[in-house]
Scaffold this motif. Sequence first.
Motif, PDB file in Angstrom:
ATOM      1  N   ILE A   7      63.666 -46.140   2.541  1.00 54.01           N
ATOM      2  CA  ILE A   7      64.755 -45.549   1.846  1.00 54.01           C
ATOM      3  C   ILE A   7      65.816 -44.850   2.320  1.00 54.01           C
ATOM      4  CG2 ILE A   7      65.015 -43.510   0.042  1.00 54.01           C
ATOM      5  CD1 ILE A   7      61.919 -43.949  -0.674  1.00 54.01           C
ATOM      6  N   PHE A  33      65.154 -48.506  -2.039  1.00 57.87           N
ATOM      7  CA  PHE A  33      65.797 -47.645  -2.529  1.00 57.87           C
ATOM      8  C   PHE A  33      66.936 -46.735  -2.001  1.00 57.87           C
ATOM      9  CE2 PHE A  33      66.210 -43.358  -4.829  1.00 57.87           C
ATOM     10  CZ  PHE A  33      66.769 -43.559  -6.201  1.00 57.87           C
ATOM     11  N   THR A  35      70.128 -43.551  -2.315  1.00 59.42           N
ATOM     12  CA  THR A  35      70.666 -42.566  -3.322  1.00 59.42           C
ATOM     13  C   THR A  35      71.486 -41.646  -2.488  1.00 59.42           C
ATOM     14  OG1 THR A  35      70.401 -41.212  -4.983  1.00 59.42           O
ATOM     15  CG2 THR A  35      68.648 -41.106  -3.486  1.00 59.42           C
ATOM     16  N   GLU A  40      66.846 -37.276  -6.564  1.00 58.78           N
ATOM     17  CA  GLU A  40      66.359 -38.616  -7.133  1.00 58.78           C
ATOM     18  C   GLU A  40      65.363 -39.311  -6.187  1.00 58.78           C
ATOM     19  OE1 GLU A  40      69.808 -41.125  -7.923  1.00 58.78           O
ATOM     20  OE2 GLU A  40      70.642 -40.045  -9.616  1.00 58.78           O
ATOM     21  N   ALA A  41      65.716 -39.132  -5.088  1.00 53.64           N
ATOM     22  CA  ALA A  41      64.972 -39.587  -3.827  1.00 53.64           C
ATOM     23  C   ALA A  41      63.485 -39.262  -4.148  1.00 53.64           C
ATOM     24  CB  ALA A  41      65.364 -39.692  -2.581  1.00 53.64           C
ATOM     25  N   ASP A  43      62.158 -37.919  -6.716  1.00 51.34           N
ATOM     26  CA  ASP A  43      61.549 -38.668  -7.869  1.00 51.34           C
ATOM     27  C   ASP A  43      61.009 -40.008  -7.606  1.00 51.34           C
ATOM     28  OD1 ASP A  43      60.883 -38.490 -10.933  1.00 51.34           O
ATOM     29  OD2 ASP A  43      62.445 -40.090 -10.909  1.00 51.34           O
ATOM     30  N   TYR A  44      61.955 -40.853  -6.916  1.00 55.10           N
ATOM     31  CA  TYR A  44      61.436 -42.268  -6.686  1.00 55.10           C
ATOM     32  C   TYR A  44      60.203 -42.444  -5.763  1.00 55.10           C
ATOM     33  CZ  TYR A  44      61.376 -46.905  -4.932  1.00 55.10           C
ATOM     34  OH  TYR A  44      60.940 -48.307  -4.684  1.00 55.10           O
ATOM     35  N   LYS A  47      56.850 -41.697  -7.673  1.00 54.52           N
ATOM     36  CA  LYS A  47      56.384 -42.871  -8.574  1.00 54.52           C
ATOM     37  C   LYS A  47      56.133 -44.280  -8.065  1.00 54.52           C
ATOM     38  CE  LYS A  47      58.928 -40.396 -12.302  1.00 54.52           C
ATOM     39  NZ  LYS A  47      60.082 -40.645 -13.303  1.00 54.52           N
ATOM     40  N   ASN A  48      56.817 -44.454  -6.586  1.00 52.65           N
ATOM     41  CA  ASN A  48      56.906 -45.696  -6.026  1.00 52.65           C
ATOM     42  C   ASN A  48      56.337 -45.675  -4.566  1.00 52.65           C
ATOM     43  OD1 ASN A  48      58.412 -47.256  -8.040  1.00 52.65           O
ATOM     44  ND2 ASN A  48      59.518 -45.318  -7.726  1.00 52.65           N
ATOM     45  N   SER A  50      56.383 -46.015  -0.731  1.00 53.18           N
ATOM     46  CA  SER A  50      57.477 -46.182   0.402  1.00 53.18           C
ATOM     47  C   SER A  50      56.898 -45.913   1.527  1.00 53.18           C
ATOM     48  CB  SER A  50      58.789 -45.411  -0.163  1.00 53.18           C
ATOM     49  OG  SER A  50      58.347 -44.131  -0.509  1.00 53.18           O
TER      50      SER A  50
END
Length: 228
Positions: A7, A33, A35, A40-41, A43-44, A47-48, A50
Amino acid sequence: MNKIKCIVVDDEPLAISLLESYVQKIPFLELVFSTENPIEALDYIQKNESDLVFLDIQMPELTGINFMKILGDKLKYILTTAYSEYALEGYEHNIVDYLLKPISFERFYKSALKAQERFVINQNKENAYFFVKSSGQQHRINFEDILYVESIKDYVNIRTSEQEYIVLDTLKSMELQLPENSFVRIHKSFILNLYQIKNLGSKKVTLLSEQEIPIGESYRMNLLAKIK
């Protein structure tokens, strides 16, 4: 090993573009990802899946240091910034490396290799064995077979129940690769397999094989804590 899922978080679009292009050039990295917004990072990441964050330190919404405090050891970090005075503070956290802008590809690649090495070490800890190069060959060694590891100048001697392997490495590197729950540093020159201990004296350990290993005074408390 699978690709390292990366990320990129930076409040400068040009910096993001540069880091994205660097990540895409390296076969063992995968960009998942990017950003300009650290929120936002976060949040990502929740949920994902990494593994590694290329993280700018100085951002308006949330600093990189606070970003790491929120996530803790969930991920590994490579910090990026234009301000060298943040280096010392950054190294107090769980990070792989520190990149000072402007970042060259050569420097970025070296940093990526550090990350790869860290992930390989962690992966080894999850297995019951690892591979070492000795006498021109790669040898698979089961952790449970290791009696102790001894430092010999620029080499280490990995002593097993069957034989010994002389490896070009450091004791510190070995300490990182061996499982923490079964190995402990007991001397500046020795790492010991806890399951091989027969008797524990004030200044030495006797192994099941009857070999005796010295205990360094500064390591004794840590050894006792591990045994308990």
